[in-house]
Motif scaffolding. Sequence first.
Motif, PDB file in Angstrom:
ATOM      1  N   ARG A 132       0.887  -1.244  -0.207  1.00  0.00           N
ATOM      2  CA  ARG A 132       0.173   0.284  -0.152  1.00  0.00           C
ATOM      3  C   ARG A 132       1.083   1.200   0.216  1.00  0.00           C
ATOM      4  NH1 ARG A 132      -3.372  -2.780   3.382  1.00  0.00           N
ATOM      5  NH2 ARG A 132      -2.369  -1.578   5.849  1.00  0.00           N
ATOM      6  N   LEU A 133       2.083   0.790   0.800  1.00  0.00           N
ATOM      7  CA  LEU A 133       3.180   2.030   0.880  1.00  0.00           C
ATOM      8  C   LEU A 133       3.873   2.638  -0.606  1.00  0.00           C
ATOM      9  CD1 LEU A 133       4.076   2.192   4.050  1.00  0.00           C
ATOM     10  CD2 LEU A 133       2.392   3.486   3.494  1.00  0.00           C
ATOM     11  N   GLY A 134       3.247   1.175  -1.938  1.00  0.00           N
ATOM     12  CA  GLY A 134       4.437   1.375  -3.151  1.00  0.00           C
ATOM     13  C   GLY A 134       5.613   0.659  -2.787  1.00  0.00           C
ATOM     14  N   LEU A 135       5.712   0.283  -1.581  1.00  0.00           N
ATOM     15  CA  LEU A 135       7.192  -0.741  -1.470  1.00  0.00           C
ATOM     16  C   LEU A 135       6.795  -2.198  -1.728  1.00  0.00           C
ATOM     17  CD1 LEU A 135       8.389   0.629   2.268  1.00  0.00           C
ATOM     18  CD2 LEU A 135       9.306   1.593  -0.178  1.00  0.00           C
ATOM     19  N   SER A 136       6.754  -2.501  -2.955  1.00  0.00           N
ATOM     20  CA  SER A 136       6.568  -3.272  -3.446  1.00  0.00           C
ATOM     21  C   SER A 136       8.260  -5.117  -3.584  1.00  0.00           C
ATOM     22  CB  SER A 136       5.471  -3.813  -4.886  1.00  0.00           C
ATOM     23  OG  SER A 136       6.741  -3.210  -6.195  1.00  0.00           O
ATOM     24  N   LYS A 137       8.699  -4.388  -4.141  1.00  0.00           N
ATOM     25  CA  LYS A 137      10.584  -4.760  -3.715  1.00  0.00           C
ATOM     26  C   LYS A 137      11.183  -4.715  -2.832  1.00  0.00           C
ATOM     27  CE  LYS A 137      10.130  -5.256  -9.183  1.00  0.00           C
ATOM     28  NZ  LYS A 137      10.236  -4.088 -10.740  1.00  0.00           N
ATOM     29  N   ILE A 138      12.369  -5.515  -3.003  1.00  0.00           N
ATOM     30  CA  ILE A 138      13.206  -4.964  -1.613  1.00  0.00           C
ATOM     31  C   ILE A 138      14.218  -4.680  -1.617  1.00  0.00           C
ATOM     32  CG2 ILE A 138      15.466  -6.595  -0.822  1.00  0.00           C
ATOM     33  CD1 ILE A 138      13.851  -9.303  -1.872  1.00  0.00           C
ATOM     34  N   ALA A 139      14.451  -4.126  -2.730  1.00  0.00           N
ATOM     35  CA  ALA A 139      14.942  -2.754  -3.362  1.00  0.00           C
ATOM     36  C   ALA A 139      14.191  -1.788  -3.040  1.00  0.00           C
ATOM     37  CB  ALA A 139      15.639  -2.697  -5.093  1.00  0.00           C
ATOM     38  N   ASP A 140      13.156  -1.552  -2.946  1.00  0.00           N
ATOM     39  CA  ASP A 140      12.646  -0.301  -2.483  1.00  0.00           C
ATOM     40  C   ASP A 140      12.937   0.174  -1.036  1.00  0.00           C
ATOM     41  OD1 ASP A 140      11.586   0.390  -5.177  1.00  0.00           O
ATOM     42  OD2 ASP A 140       9.598  -1.404  -4.461  1.00  0.00           O
ATOM     43  N   LEU A 141      13.018  -1.168  -0.326  1.00  0.00           N
ATOM     44  CA  LEU A 141      13.580  -1.463   1.004  1.00  0.00           C
ATOM     45  C   LEU A 141      14.976  -1.080   1.470  1.00  0.00           C
ATOM     46  CD1 LEU A 141      11.742  -4.326   2.218  1.00  0.00           C
ATOM     47  CD2 LEU A 141      10.796  -1.745   2.127  1.00  0.00           C
ATOM     48  N   THR A 142      15.963  -1.284   0.844  1.00  0.00           N
ATOM     49  CA  THR A 142      17.111  -1.287   1.058  1.00  0.00           C
ATOM     50  C   THR A 142      17.659   0.586   1.206  1.00  0.00           C
ATOM     51  OG1 THR A 142      18.108  -0.923  -1.071  1.00  0.00           O
ATOM     52  CG2 THR A 142      17.737  -3.494  -0.246  1.00  0.00           C
ATOM     53  N   PRO A 143      17.471   1.127   0.626  1.00  0.00           N
ATOM     54  CA  PRO A 143      18.024   2.821   0.668  1.00  0.00           C
ATOM     55  C   PRO A 143      16.978   3.088   1.784  1.00  0.00           C
ATOM     56  CG  PRO A 143      16.077   2.549  -0.967  1.00  0.00           C
ATOM     57  CD  PRO A 143      16.475   1.089  -0.748  1.00  0.00           C
ATOM     58  N   LEU A 144      15.733   3.027   2.389  1.00  0.00           N
ATOM     59  CA  LEU A 144      15.254   3.428   3.575  1.00  0.00           C
ATOM     60  C   LEU A 144      15.997   3.448   4.937  1.00  0.00           C
ATOM     61  CD1 LEU A 144      11.712   2.215   2.491  1.00  0.00           C
ATOM     62  CD2 LEU A 144      13.032   4.894   1.642  1.00  0.00           C
ATOM     63  N   PRO A 145      15.553   4.373   5.834  1.00  0.00           N
ATOM     64  CA  PRO A 145      16.379   4.088   7.002  1.00  0.00           C
ATOM     65  C   PRO A 145      15.778   3.184   7.893  1.00  0.00           C
ATOM     66  CG  PRO A 145      14.781   5.858   6.882  1.00  0.00           C
ATOM     67  CD  PRO A 145      14.760   5.641   5.933  1.00  0.00           C
ATOM     68  N   ARG A 146      16.032   2.555   8.512  1.00  0.00           N
ATOM     69  CA  ARG A 146      15.567   1.861   9.775  1.00  0.00           C
ATOM     70  C   ARG A 146      14.793   2.009  10.796  1.00  0.00           C
ATOM     71  NH1 ARG A 146      18.964  -3.131   8.304  1.00  0.00           N
ATOM     72  NH2 ARG A 146      19.731  -3.155   5.793  1.00  0.00           N
ATOM     73  N   ALA A 147      15.078   3.022  11.348  1.00  0.00           N
ATOM     74  CA  ALA A 147      14.409   3.097  12.369  1.00  0.00           C
ATOM     75  C   ALA A 147      13.478   3.552  12.151  1.00  0.00           C
ATOM     76  CB  ALA A 147      14.997   4.803  12.667  1.00  0.00           C
ATOM     77  N   PRO A 148      12.679   4.219  11.737  1.00  0.00           N
ATOM     78  CA  PRO A 148      10.861   4.600  10.765  1.00  0.00           C
ATOM     79  C   PRO A 148      10.085   3.061  10.489  1.00  0.00           C
ATOM     80  CG  PRO A 148      12.389   6.045   9.285  1.00  0.00           C
ATOM     81  CD  PRO A 148      13.003   5.092  10.242  1.00  0.00           C
ATOM     82  N   LEU A 149      11.237   2.159   9.500  1.00  0.00           N
ATOM     83  CA  LEU A 149      11.068   1.094   9.548  1.00  0.00           C
ATOM     84  C   LEU A 149      10.292   0.233  10.623  1.00  0.00           C
ATOM     85  CD1 LEU A 149      12.540  -0.420   6.461  1.00  0.00           C
ATOM     86  CD2 LEU A 149      10.401   0.932   6.040  1.00  0.00           C
ATOM     87  N   VAL A 150      11.188  -0.341  12.125  1.00  0.00           N
ATOM     88  CA  VAL A 150      10.693  -0.514  12.794  1.00  0.00           C
ATOM     89  C   VAL A 150       9.780  -0.184  13.543  1.00  0.00           C
ATOM     90  CG1 VAL A 150      11.703  -1.612  15.077  1.00  0.00           C
ATOM     91  CG2 VAL A 150      13.713  -2.009  12.490  1.00  0.00           C
ATOM     92  N   ARG A 151       9.669   1.166  13.504  1.00  0.00           N
ATOM     93  CA  ARG A 151       8.430   1.691  14.261  1.00  0.00           C
ATOM     94  C   ARG A 151       7.546   1.459  13.321  1.00  0.00           C
ATOM     95  NH1 ARG A 151      11.937   6.423  14.661  1.00  0.00           N
ATOM     96  NH2 ARG A 151      10.711   7.662  12.440  1.00  0.00           N
ATOM     97  N   ARG A 152       7.016   1.142  11.952  1.00  0.00           N
ATOM     98  CA  ARG A 152       6.098   1.373  11.572  1.00  0.00           C
ATOM     99  C   ARG A 152       5.657  -0.760  11.509  1.00  0.00           C
ATOM    100  NH1 ARG A 152       3.656   4.521   7.665  1.00  0.00           N
ATOM    101  NH2 ARG A 152       1.809   2.780   7.307  1.00  0.00           N
ATOM    102  N   PHE A 153       6.870  -1.294  10.989  1.00  0.00           N
ATOM    103  CA  PHE A 153       6.565  -2.835  11.199  1.00  0.00           C
ATOM    104  C   PHE A 153       7.303  -3.931  11.473  1.00  0.00           C
ATOM    105  CE2 PHE A 153       6.661  -0.442   6.826  1.00  0.00           C
ATOM    106  CZ  PHE A 153       5.567  -0.489   6.594  1.00  0.00           C
ATOM    107  N   GLY A 154       7.799  -3.176  12.508  1.00  0.00           N
ATOM    108  CA  GLY A 154       8.306  -4.529  13.808  1.00  0.00           C
ATOM    109  C   GLY A 154       9.755  -4.716  13.403  1.00  0.00           C
ATOM    110  N   GLN A 155      10.341  -4.997  14.528  1.00  0.00           N
ATOM    111  CA  GLN A 155      11.742  -5.684  14.032  1.00  0.00           C
ATOM    112  C   GLN A 155      12.194  -7.205  13.223  1.00  0.00           C
ATOM    113  OE1 GLN A 155      14.290  -3.569  15.838  1.00  0.00           O
ATOM    114  NE2 GLN A 155      15.757  -5.358  13.977  1.00  0.00           N
ATOM    115  N   GLY A 156      10.745  -7.691  12.966  1.00  0.00           N
ATOM    116  CA  GLY A 156      10.974  -8.889  12.073  1.00  0.00           C
ATOM    117  C   GLY A 156      10.948  -8.728  10.720  1.00  0.00           C
ATOM    118  N   LEU A 157      10.518  -7.316  10.343  1.00  0.00           N
ATOM    119  CA  LEU A 157      11.345  -6.587   9.032  1.00  0.00           C
ATOM    120  C   LEU A 157      12.494  -6.966   8.750  1.00  0.00           C
ATOM    121  CD1 LEU A 157      10.586  -6.199   6.245  1.00  0.00           C
ATOM    122  CD2 LEU A 157       9.584  -4.502   7.209  1.00  0.00           C
ATOM    123  N   ILE A 158      13.076  -5.882   9.546  1.00  0.00           N
ATOM    124  CA  ILE A 158      14.541  -5.905   9.392  1.00  0.00           C
ATOM    125  C   ILE A 158      14.721  -6.770   9.562  1.00  0.00           C
ATOM    126  CG2 ILE A 158      16.054  -4.207   9.860  1.00  0.00           C
ATOM    127  CD1 ILE A 158      14.108  -2.758   8.820  1.00  0.00           C
TER     128      ILE A 158
END
Length: 438
Positions: A132-158
């Motif tokens: 829903r956020l437009g992050l459909s591929k793994i390449a979309d996640l690698t450049p993003l900062p880790r802290a917001p991803l952890v707060r939004r999706f939890g430690q399991g994703l990272i």
Amino acid sequence: MALADARAICPDLVTRSSDLPSEALALVSIRRWASRYSPIIARDGADGLIADITGVPHLFGGEAGLRTDLQERLSRFGITAGSAIAETRGAAFALARHGGGIIAEGNLKRDIGKLPVSTLRISNDTVRALNRLGLSKIADLTPLPRAPLVRRFGQGLILRLDQALGQQSEPISAETDLPHFGVRIHFPEPIGLQTDVTGGLKRLLKRLCQTLAQYERGARRLRLYLCRVDHDTAIIEIGLARPMNAPERIAPLFSKGINELDAKFGIEAMRLVAHITEPLKPEQISYCDTRQTNELTDLFSSLGNRLGFDQVQRISPANSTIPERSFVHTPAAYSKIKKSEAHINTQRPAIIFPPEVIRIDYPAPPGTPPARFFWRQSKYRTIKATGPERITPEWWFDDPSWRSGLRDYWRIETNEGLRIWLFHAPKIQQWSAQGTFI
């Protein structure tokens, strides 16, 4: 997709229910076979295997040769499989399920970046939220900062992302297989007497049961192979009602097969295999309880080998207040004695049968059972009545016998000595018998 949607697209679609136990056994067999490629192999989910092939590819001419050999052999076996080779377990998992291939050393981040985020072994809810956020591929996640991803999706994703990229270790633990529970004996001279066969069986059972006890296992099915001089083999198979490793209790179950055995020119070797085993932990036991349990288990085993284990059944309580559905028949060898907490304080008859209408000569006052009635061509006179116990039909089941509505059950003691379970259906004003007490 849903089965209904698939049938709308392909009306001739053929479906078959999955056999999960058989699939698990097949995966175990493939894992043992795949040890030719690596000494460290483990299951990867319900439909995959993962192997550490470090230091192995040169034996097959490189990674491409190893993967080609693997795919060709599986294809000859009639198994359709996808395979991939990568630096990390997470990357190999993702690529194997999306076309397969080989990720060269140093190209890990680039090659898995085009894969969807669902290959990271994360939950479906997390995948949908990322899409829903437009992050459909793994390449979309690698450049993003880790802290917001952890707060939004939890430690399991990272964690899964770091494991796929090799920034977090994910070791492979090789699974250990149970030993082969089988023993054999060769005779210097052929034997043919039943006493000699029984003596050889007892020696084999003693050795086999010692191995079973060492691994805290109990046999459920055993096969005795008797190799004759003419190179023919007779097989005697028995089953047990519960896991067991006591040779003195198993040996009598082979008696019927040994008595019917045709030794012909003699038996030169015997082999005993426990091909189905179950865990059997040591337990604190008392003499009286153990004796009663063992005698009942031995009876179930003896009857099961003659009649079939599915034919030897026990009555187990079911979670229903309806008399006809308050019990179920289950195979005694594959079920345990259960007590229904809902029926502990309920006085129900030992014998229940379909309702049988009784004939009343003198109607009783409303709300009371009849003083005299005829049932099964006999006349009964009530001397004591206990009740009523009101039972309403289960509205979520359309039972034709309960369309008459609720019932008031009474425990009737008759002058003739018989205790009967009667019920009254107010909706149709009818009395019926449905059980007798012992």
